[in-house]
Scaffold this motif. Structure first.
Motif, mmCIF file in Angstrom:
data_model
loop_
_atom_site.group_PDB
_atom_site.id
_atom_site.type_symbol
_atom_site.label_atom_id
_atom_site.label_comp_id
_atom_site.label_asym_id
_atom_site.label_seq_id
_atom_site.Cartn_x
_atom_site.Cartn_y
_atom_site.Cartn_z
ATOM 1 N N VAL A 173 73.777 31.782 50.757
ATOM 2 C CA VAL A 173 73.551 32.053 49.459
ATOM 3 C C VAL A 173 74.799 30.994 48.667
ATOM 4 C CG1 VAL A 173 74.652 33.540 47.540
ATOM 5 C CG2 VAL A 173 73.258 34.416 49.444
ATOM 6 N N GLU A 174 75.916 30.796 49.353
ATOM 7 C CA GLU A 174 76.573 29.665 49.190
ATOM 8 C C GLU A 174 75.788 28.463 48.859
ATOM 9 O OE1 GLU A 174 80.736 31.164 50.876
ATOM 10 O OE2 GLU A 174 80.214 29.128 51.424
ATOM 11 N N LYS A 175 75.136 28.140 49.913
ATOM 12 C CA LYS A 175 74.329 26.795 50.163
ATOM 13 C C LYS A 175 73.312 26.601 49.282
ATOM 14 C CE LYS A 175 73.080 23.481 53.627
ATOM 15 N NZ LYS A 175 71.958 23.575 54.901
ATOM 16 N N GLU A 176 72.291 27.652 49.256
ATOM 17 C CA GLU A 176 71.008 27.862 48.351
ATOM 18 C C GLU A 176 71.162 28.608 47.216
ATOM 19 O OE1 GLU A 176 68.717 25.990 49.633
ATOM 20 O OE2 GLU A 176 69.502 25.794 52.011
ATOM 21 N N GLY A 177 72.464 29.254 46.790
ATOM 22 C CA GLY A 177 72.508 29.923 45.582
ATOM 23 C C GLY A 177 71.755 31.010 45.356
ATOM 24 N N ARG A 178 70.952 31.689 46.678
ATOM 25 C CA ARG A 178 70.181 32.757 46.467
ATOM 26 C C ARG A 178 69.679 33.118 47.518
ATOM 27 N NH1 ARG A 178 67.079 32.654 42.140
ATOM 28 N NH2 ARG A 178 65.515 33.969 43.062
ATOM 29 N N ILE A 179 69.124 34.392 47.800
ATOM 30 C CA ILE A 179 68.095 35.008 49.127
ATOM 31 C C ILE A 179 66.998 35.692 48.301
ATOM 32 C CG2 ILE A 179 69.658 36.784 49.591
ATOM 33 C CD1 ILE A 179 68.734 35.896 52.612
ATOM 34 N N ASP A 180 65.937 35.715 48.494
ATOM 35 C CA ASP A 180 64.839 36.386 47.946
ATOM 36 C C ASP A 180 64.297 37.247 49.147
ATOM 37 O OD1 ASP A 180 64.485 34.954 45.351
ATOM 38 O OD2 ASP A 180 65.057 33.388 46.758
ATOM 39 N N VAL A 181 64.009 36.911 50.235
ATOM 40 C CA VAL A 181 63.347 37.439 51.353
ATOM 41 C C VAL A 181 63.861 37.531 52.548
ATOM 42 C CG1 VAL A 181 61.182 37.373 52.811
ATOM 43 C CG2 VAL A 181 61.066 36.177 50.447
ATOM 44 N N CYS A 182 64.055 38.679 52.940
ATOM 45 C CA CYS A 182 64.764 39.056 54.399
ATOM 46 C C CYS A 182 63.931 39.625 55.379
ATOM 47 C CB CYS A 182 65.794 40.017 54.172
ATOM 48 S SG CYS A 182 66.698 40.631 55.575
ATOM 49 N N MET A 183 63.597 39.059 56.349
ATOM 50 C CA MET A 183 62.464 39.455 57.380
ATOM 51 C C MET A 183 63.456 39.902 58.775
ATOM 52 S SD MET A 183 59.092 39.400 58.078
ATOM 53 C CE MET A 183 58.820 40.648 59.306
ATOM 54 N N GLY A 195 70.370 42.614 51.392
ATOM 55 C CA GLY A 195 70.335 43.525 50.319
ATOM 56 C C GLY A 195 71.434 43.597 49.312
ATOM 57 N N GLN A 196 72.666 43.537 49.930
ATOM 58 C CA GLN A 196 73.882 43.428 48.877
ATOM 59 C C GLN A 196 74.036 42.428 48.242
ATOM 60 O OE1 GLN A 196 77.354 44.284 51.709
ATOM 61 N NE2 GLN A 196 76.499 46.047 52.401
ATOM 62 N N GLN A 197 73.463 40.965 48.772
ATOM 63 C CA GLN A 197 73.393 39.966 48.005
ATOM 64 C C GLN A 197 72.467 40.001 47.059
ATOM 65 O OE1 GLN A 197 75.822 37.414 47.965
ATOM 66 N NE2 GLN A 197 76.762 37.720 49.919
ATOM 67 N N MET A 198 71.233 40.428 47.311
ATOM 68 C CA MET A 198 70.224 40.436 46.286
ATOM 69 C C MET A 198 70.764 41.295 45.070
ATOM 70 S SD MET A 198 66.842 41.197 48.819
ATOM 71 C CE MET A 198 66.329 40.038 50.041
ATOM 72 N N GLU A 199 71.281 42.462 45.572
ATOM 73 C CA GLU A 199 71.694 43.301 44.512
ATOM 74 C C GLU A 199 72.857 42.710 43.680
ATOM 75 O OE1 GLU A 199 74.268 46.553 45.689
ATOM 76 O OE2 GLU A 199 73.886 47.988 43.784
ATOM 77 N N ARG A 200 73.859 41.766 44.101
ATOM 78 C CA ARG A 200 74.853 41.221 43.449
ATOM 79 C C ARG A 200 74.339 40.148 42.620
ATOM 80 N NH1 ARG A 200 78.125 36.727 44.300
ATOM 81 N NH2 ARG A 200 77.031 36.131 46.048
ATOM 82 N N LEU A 201 73.359 39.406 43.104
ATOM 83 C CA LEU A 201 72.753 38.347 42.248
ATOM 84 C C LEU A 201 71.546 38.999 41.326
ATOM 85 C CD1 LEU A 201 72.634 36.017 45.363
ATOM 86 C CD2 LEU A 201 74.328 35.676 43.138
ATOM 87 N N ALA A 230 64.880 50.895 45.373
ATOM 88 C CA ALA A 230 63.971 50.753 44.111
ATOM 89 C C ALA A 230 64.438 50.420 42.785
ATOM 90 C CB ALA A 230 62.882 51.802 44.521
ATOM 91 N N PRO A 231 65.264 51.318 42.498
ATOM 92 C CA PRO A 231 66.021 51.197 41.291
ATOM 93 C C PRO A 231 66.731 49.943 40.889
ATOM 94 C CG PRO A 231 66.743 53.243 42.407
ATOM 95 C CD PRO A 231 66.217 52.600 43.250
ATOM 96 N N LYS A 232 67.065 49.334 41.978
ATOM 97 C CA LYS A 232 67.856 48.056 42.018
ATOM 98 C C LYS A 232 66.618 46.762 41.891
ATOM 99 C CE LYS A 232 71.264 49.828 44.886
ATOM 100 N NZ LYS A 232 72.419 50.386 43.986
ATOM 101 N N GLY A 233 65.505 47.109 41.867
ATOM 102 C CA GLY A 233 64.272 46.075 42.137
ATOM 103 C C GLY A 233 64.165 45.457 43.185
ATOM 104 N N ILE A 234 64.527 46.005 44.385
ATOM 105 C CA ILE A 234 64.611 45.391 45.658
ATOM 106 C C ILE A 234 63.569 46.212 46.444
ATOM 107 C CG2 ILE A 234 65.713 45.011 48.011
ATOM 108 C CD1 ILE A 234 68.324 44.632 46.141
ATOM 109 N N ARG A 235 62.516 45.683 46.977
ATOM 110 C CA ARG A 235 61.553 46.109 47.712
ATOM 111 C C ARG A 235 61.735 46.131 49.402
ATOM 112 N NH1 ARG A 235 57.050 43.700 48.166
ATOM 113 N NH2 ARG A 235 57.668 41.721 47.150
ATOM 114 N N VAL A 236 61.343 47.491 49.855
ATOM 115 C CA VAL A 236 61.592 47.461 51.577
ATOM 116 C C VAL A 236 60.438 48.232 52.212
ATOM 117 C CG1 VAL A 236 63.048 48.347 53.446
ATOM 118 C CG2 VAL A 236 64.030 48.089 51.328
ATOM 119 N N ASN A 237 59.867 47.095 53.044
ATOM 120 C CA ASN A 237 58.526 47.667 53.629
ATOM 121 C C ASN A 237 58.477 47.263 55.084
ATOM 122 O OD1 ASN A 237 56.676 48.165 51.357
ATOM 123 N ND2 ASN A 237 57.277 46.309 50.669
#
Ligand code: NAD
Length: 263
Positions: A85-95, A133-139, A184-191
Motif C-alpha cells: 500500500v505504501e508503494k502502490e497507494g492501494r490494494i484491490d484484490v487479495c487471492m 481487508g484491514q487496508q481495504m477498509e481503511r482506504l 459486506a457492509p464495508k463494500g468488501i466481497r469475499v468468495n
C-alpha cells in the motif's frame, strides 16, 4: 467489465502452480500483482513470466512483482500488505491461495503435520485476508478477497488419506462465508474457488504417495465427468471474474472449477 487496470492485487502461493497462473491472468487484465511465496527457486516462475510477457499482443499496464513471505506469520503478512500500500497507494484484490497437503491415515496422523496443514491452509488464509481487508477498509476500497478452497472441502476422495487437508478446506469455505457477512457492509466481497484435481506439484505429490499402480493413479484425474485433470491456467477465468467489476453482487459464494466432480 473484467479489466483490472489500475488495480493492485496480492496472490499468495504465487510463485508456481495455480497461484502463478491466476497472477498472470490478473496481470494480463492490467493489474499490478504481488506474488508472495516462501523463498524458493524462481525457475518455473521466470520461464512462465517470460513467455507470458512475450505473448502479450500489445503493451499492457499489468506487471508481476515477487515477494517472499510466510502466510502463517500474521505480523509479517500485515507488514507485506502495508508495504504494498505504501508503494502502490492501494490494494484491490487479495487471492489467499497458498496451501499444502500432507498424506497420512487418520488413525496415525502425526500431530505436527496436522498442525502445519491447519496453520498454512486456515490460519494463513485468515491472516492474508485480514491484512488485505484491514487496508481495504481503511482506504475505503471496495475490494475483492478470494480464497482457494477445494472440492475436498465438500467431498471426500477415497484413498487420498488427506483428512487434515479436507478439514482445512471445509474451514476455508466457512471462513469465507463468515467474512463475507462481516465485510459486506464495508463494500468488501469475499468468495472462494474450489478446484478439482488440477495437475500441479501438489497433485503430483499426492499421486506419488498412492499405493496403487501407475495406471490407476492416472485414473484419479479421470474421476470427474470431463475425464481429465484440470490445468492451472483453467482457474484464471473464475478468479478474474471474482476479482473484477463483473462480480460486484457476488459475495459468500463458492465457484467450483472441478470438471463436474462435485456435481
Ligand atoms: P503448489 O504446491 O503447486 O503451490 C502452492 C504454493 O504455495 C507453493 O508455491 C508453496 O511454496 C506456497 N506455500 C506453501 N506454504 C506457504 C506459506 N506458508 N507461505 C507462503 N506460501 C506458501 O499447489 P497448487 O496446486 O498450485 O495449489 C494452490 C492452492 O490450490 C492450494 O491452496 C491448494 O490447496 C489448492 N487446490 C489445489 C488443487 C490441485 O489439484 N492442485 C485442488 C484443489 C485446491
Amino acid at each position: 467489465l473484467f479489466s483490472l487496470a489500475n488495480r493492485v492485487a496480492l496472490v499468495t502461493g504465487g510463485h508456481r502452480g495455480i497461484g502463478l497462473e491466476i497472477a498472470l491472468g490478473f496481470a494480463e487484465a492490467g493489474a499490478v500483482v504481488y506474488c508472495l511465496d516462501l523463498p524458493s527457486s524462481p525457475d518455473e516462475s521466470w520461464r512462465m513470466v517470460q513467455s507470458w510477457a512475450a505473448s502479450l499482443p500489445e503493451p499492457n499496464s499489468g506487471r508481476l512483482e515477487y515477494v517472499s513471505g510466510d502466510v502463517t506469520d500474521q505480523k509479517a503478512m500485515w507488514e507485506v500488505v502495508e508495504k504494498i500500500v505504501e508503494k502502490e497507494g492501494r490494494i484491490d484484490v487479495c487471492m489467499a491461495n497458498a496451501g499444502i497437503v500432507h498424506v497420512a491415515e487418520c488413525l496415525e496422523y502425526p500431530a505436527e503435520d496436522f498442525k502445519r496443514v491447519m496453520d498454512v491452509n486456515v490460519s494463513g488464509v485468515l491472516f492474508t485476508a485480514q491484512a488485505a481487508g484491514q487496508q481495504m477498509e481503511r482506504l475505503g476500497i471496495p475490494g475483492s478477497i478470494i480464497m482457494t478452497a477445494s472440492m475436498s472441502g465438500t467431498i471426500t476422495n477415497p484413498n487420498q488419506h488427506s483428512s487434515a487437508y479436507n478439514i482445512s478446506k471445509s474451514a476455508v469455505l466457512q471462513l469465507a462465508r463468515s467474512m463475507a457477512c462481516e465485510l459486506a457492509p464495508k463494500g468488501i466481497r469475499v468468495n472462494t474457488i474450489s478446484p478439482g484435481y488440477i495437475y500441479t506439484d501438489m497433485t503430483r505429490s499426492i499421486l506419488d504417495t498412492q499405493p496403487q499402480p501407475a495406471s490407476l493413479k492416472e485414473k484419479l484425474g479421470a474421476q470427474n465427468p470431463m475425464g481429465r485433470f484440470g490445468r492451472p491456467d483453467e482457474l484464471r477465468g473464475a478468479a478474474l471474474w471474482l476479482a473484477s467489476d463483473g462480480a460486484t453482487f457476488c459475495t459468500g459464494s463458492d465457484i467450483k472449477v472441478d470438471g463436474g466432480q462435485c456435481a
